[in-house]
Design a protein around this motif. Sequence first.
Motif, PDB file in Angstrom:
ATOM      1  N   PRO A  20       0.824  -1.212   0.000  1.00  0.00           N
ATOM      2  CA  PRO A  20       0.000   0.000   0.000  1.00  0.00           C
ATOM      3  C   PRO A  20       0.858   1.262   0.000  1.00  0.00           C
ATOM      4  O   PRO A  20       2.031   1.224   0.382  1.00  0.00           O
ATOM      5  CB  PRO A  20      -0.789  -0.120   1.296  1.00  0.00           C
ATOM      6  CG  PRO A  20       0.109  -0.922   2.200  1.00  0.00           C
ATOM      7  CD  PRO A  20       0.802  -1.906   1.307  1.00  0.00           C
ATOM      8  N   SER A  21       0.245   2.352  -0.416  1.00  0.00           N
ATOM      9  CA  SER A  21       0.979   3.618  -0.519  1.00  0.00           C
ATOM     10  C   SER A  21       0.380   4.692   0.371  1.00  0.00           C
ATOM     11  O   SER A  21       0.742   5.861   0.244  1.00  0.00           O
ATOM     12  CB  SER A  21       0.958   4.108  -1.968  1.00  0.00           C
ATOM     13  OG  SER A  21      -0.358   4.479  -2.351  1.00  0.00           O
ATOM     14  N   ASN A  22      -0.538   4.309   1.263  1.00  0.00           N
ATOM     15  CA  ASN A  22      -1.271   5.278   2.081  1.00  0.00           C
ATOM     16  C   ASN A  22      -2.038   6.268   1.205  1.00  0.00           C
ATOM     17  O   ASN A  22      -2.168   7.436   1.525  1.00  0.00           O
ATOM     18  CB  ASN A  22      -0.347   6.017   3.050  1.00  0.00           C
ATOM     19  CG  ASN A  22       0.053   5.163   4.238  1.00  0.00           C
ATOM     20  OD1 ASN A  22      -0.672   4.245   4.620  1.00  0.00           O
ATOM     21  ND2 ASN A  22       1.202   5.441   4.804  1.00  0.00           N
ATOM     22  N   PHE A  23      -2.521   5.757   0.056  1.00  0.00           N
ATOM     23  CA  PHE A  23      -3.300   6.564  -0.887  1.00  0.00           C
ATOM     24  C   PHE A  23      -2.537   7.832  -1.284  1.00  0.00           C
ATOM     25  O   PHE A  23      -3.060   8.937  -1.207  1.00  0.00           O
ATOM     26  CB  PHE A  23      -4.673   6.895  -0.297  1.00  0.00           C
ATOM     27  CG  PHE A  23      -5.549   5.689  -0.105  1.00  0.00           C
ATOM     28  CD1 PHE A  23      -6.399   5.265  -1.121  1.00  0.00           C
ATOM     29  CD2 PHE A  23      -5.516   4.960   1.077  1.00  0.00           C
ATOM     30  CE1 PHE A  23      -7.201   4.137  -0.954  1.00  0.00           C
ATOM     31  CE2 PHE A  23      -6.316   3.839   1.259  1.00  0.00           C
ATOM     32  CZ  PHE A  23      -7.151   3.421   0.235  1.00  0.00           C
ATOM     33  N   THR A  24      -1.297   7.613  -1.707  1.00  0.00           N
ATOM     34  CA  THR A  24      -0.453   8.722  -2.143  1.00  0.00           C
ATOM     35  C   THR A  24      -1.067   9.461  -3.313  1.00  0.00           C
ATOM     36  O   THR A  24      -1.625   8.862  -4.234  1.00  0.00           O
ATOM     37  CB  THR A  24       0.941   8.193  -2.542  1.00  0.00           C
ATOM     38  OG1 THR A  24       1.610   7.746  -1.365  1.00  0.00           O
ATOM     39  CG2 THR A  24       1.769   9.267  -3.210  1.00  0.00           C
ATOM     40  N   ASN A  25      -0.936  10.786  -3.286  1.00  0.00           N
ATOM     41  CA  ASN A  25      -1.375  11.644  -4.387  1.00  0.00           C
ATOM     42  C   ASN A  25      -0.140  12.214  -5.087  1.00  0.00           C
ATOM     43  O   ASN A  25       0.490  11.553  -5.887  1.00  0.00           O
ATOM     44  CB  ASN A  25      -2.304  12.742  -3.861  1.00  0.00           C
ATOM     45  CG  ASN A  25      -2.989  13.532  -4.962  1.00  0.00           C
ATOM     46  OD1 ASN A  25      -2.508  13.631  -6.081  1.00  0.00           O
ATOM     47  ND2 ASN A  25      -4.126  14.108  -4.646  1.00  0.00           N
ATOM     48  N   LEU A  57      -3.994   9.008   3.270  1.00  0.00           N
ATOM     49  CA  LEU A  57      -4.341   8.224   4.447  1.00  0.00           C
ATOM     50  C   LEU A  57      -3.526   8.654   5.660  1.00  0.00           C
ATOM     51  O   LEU A  57      -4.060   8.809   6.757  1.00  0.00           O
ATOM     52  CB  LEU A  57      -4.139   6.727   4.178  1.00  0.00           C
ATOM     53  CG  LEU A  57      -4.613   5.783   5.289  1.00  0.00           C
ATOM     54  CD1 LEU A  57      -6.124   5.927   5.505  1.00  0.00           C
ATOM     55  CD2 LEU A  57      -4.267   4.341   4.958  1.00  0.00           C
ATOM     56  N   GLY A  58      -2.261   8.865   5.481  1.00  0.00           N
ATOM     57  CA  GLY A  58      -1.425   9.319   6.580  1.00  0.00           C
ATOM     58  C   GLY A  58      -1.598  10.785   6.902  1.00  0.00           C
ATOM     59  O   GLY A  58      -1.129  11.252   7.939  1.00  0.00           O
TER      60      GLY A  58
END
Length: 351
Positions: A108-113, A129-130
Motif C-alpha cells: 500500500p501507498s497510504n493513498f499517495t497523491n 491516508l497518513g
Amino acid sequence: MHTIDRRSFLSLAGAGVAAAAASAQTPRDWSGKEPMRYPDPDVVVLDKRFAKYKVNNTAIQRLYTGALWAEGPAWNGAGRYLVFSDIPNDRQMRWIEEDGHASVFRKPSNFTNGNTFDFEGRLISCEHLGRRVVRFEHSGEVTVLADKWQGKPLNAPNDIVVHPGGDIWFTDPGYGILGRYEGTKAPLEIKEAVYRIDGKTGRMEKVTDELFKPNGLCFSPDYKKLYICDTGSTHYPEAKNIIQVYDASDAKTLRNGRQFISMEIAGKGSGLADGIRADVDGNIWTGAGWVGAGYDGVHVFTPSGERIGMILLPEICANVCFGGTHRNRLFMAASQSLYAVYVGTEGAHIA
C-alpha cells in the motif's frame, strides 16, 4: 517574444477550438496497432506561438491503462523512470523508459497523491491516508516531513514541489478525507492552505490560505513566481476555476497574489486546472478536465496568461510532468491512463 493583436489572437483561438472539437470527434486507436497520421490532430495549435512546441512527426501515446484515478507523475532522471499514483487502488506505479514496462512500485501507498524528487534524488510524496508529507531516504527509511499544523492534523496533502534551496512547498486542500474512495473520511480541522517546509530546519510555515482549495503548484523557471491551481468550485459555489500566481522572489513568502488565468473557454465551458508544470520558456502546462471532449487534456498558457495550445485526451487529465532524457517528453496522468507526447521544449525543473 512574438506579439499578436487581440483580434488576430481571438480569431486563431476560435479556429483552434473548432479544430479541437472536430479532432475530438475522430476516433483513434490507442493500442498502437493503427498508427496516427502525422501531424497529430489532438495536439492543437490555438495560436501560432504554440507551433514551435508541436513536434509534427510524433504522436500522443497511451503508455499504460488500468488505474482508477492516476495522479502525481514525477520523473527520476538517474533511474530513467516515472513514478505516478493510482490513488483509489492505494498504490504507486512505475513506468520504465528502457522497455516501456509499467508495474507496481509501492503498495500500500497510504493513498499517495502528489510526488516529486528532490535535488538529492529522494522521492517525496503526499499521503492522503497518513495525512502527511513523507520522504523516502536512500536507505529506504521513511521520514515524516509534515503531518500537523499548530497541533492539528493536516487535511490531506495533495501536490508538492521542491526549491533548489532545499525547501519543500505543498498544498493541502483536503480531498483525501472527504470520502473513503481516496483515503478515509474525516473532518477538515484546519483551513485549506499552502505550506513551506524549511529544508534546513524542518520548520513548517503557512504561506497562504486565501484559495478555496489549492491544488497543483509549480514555480516559474527562475523560481521568482509560484503558480497555484484553485479547484475550490468542487465544494464552494463562489469559487472560480482559475490559476493564481504569486511573487516568491525571497523564496520564503508569497506576495501580490493575482489571477493568472481563467479556465473558461467561451462557448465551451470552464473546467478545472489540476496539476501544472512550467517549461524553460515560462509557459504553463496544466492538466484540465471535467468539461468533455474537445476540452479535457492539457492546456498551455504563455507567461502572460494567453491560452496558445491544447493536447486533447479521451480522459480528464489530473497532472503532468516533463521527463525523458532531455526532459522534452510531457507525461500526463489522466484518469485511468498514463499518456506521453514529445514536445518542442523542455521542463524547467527536475521533476
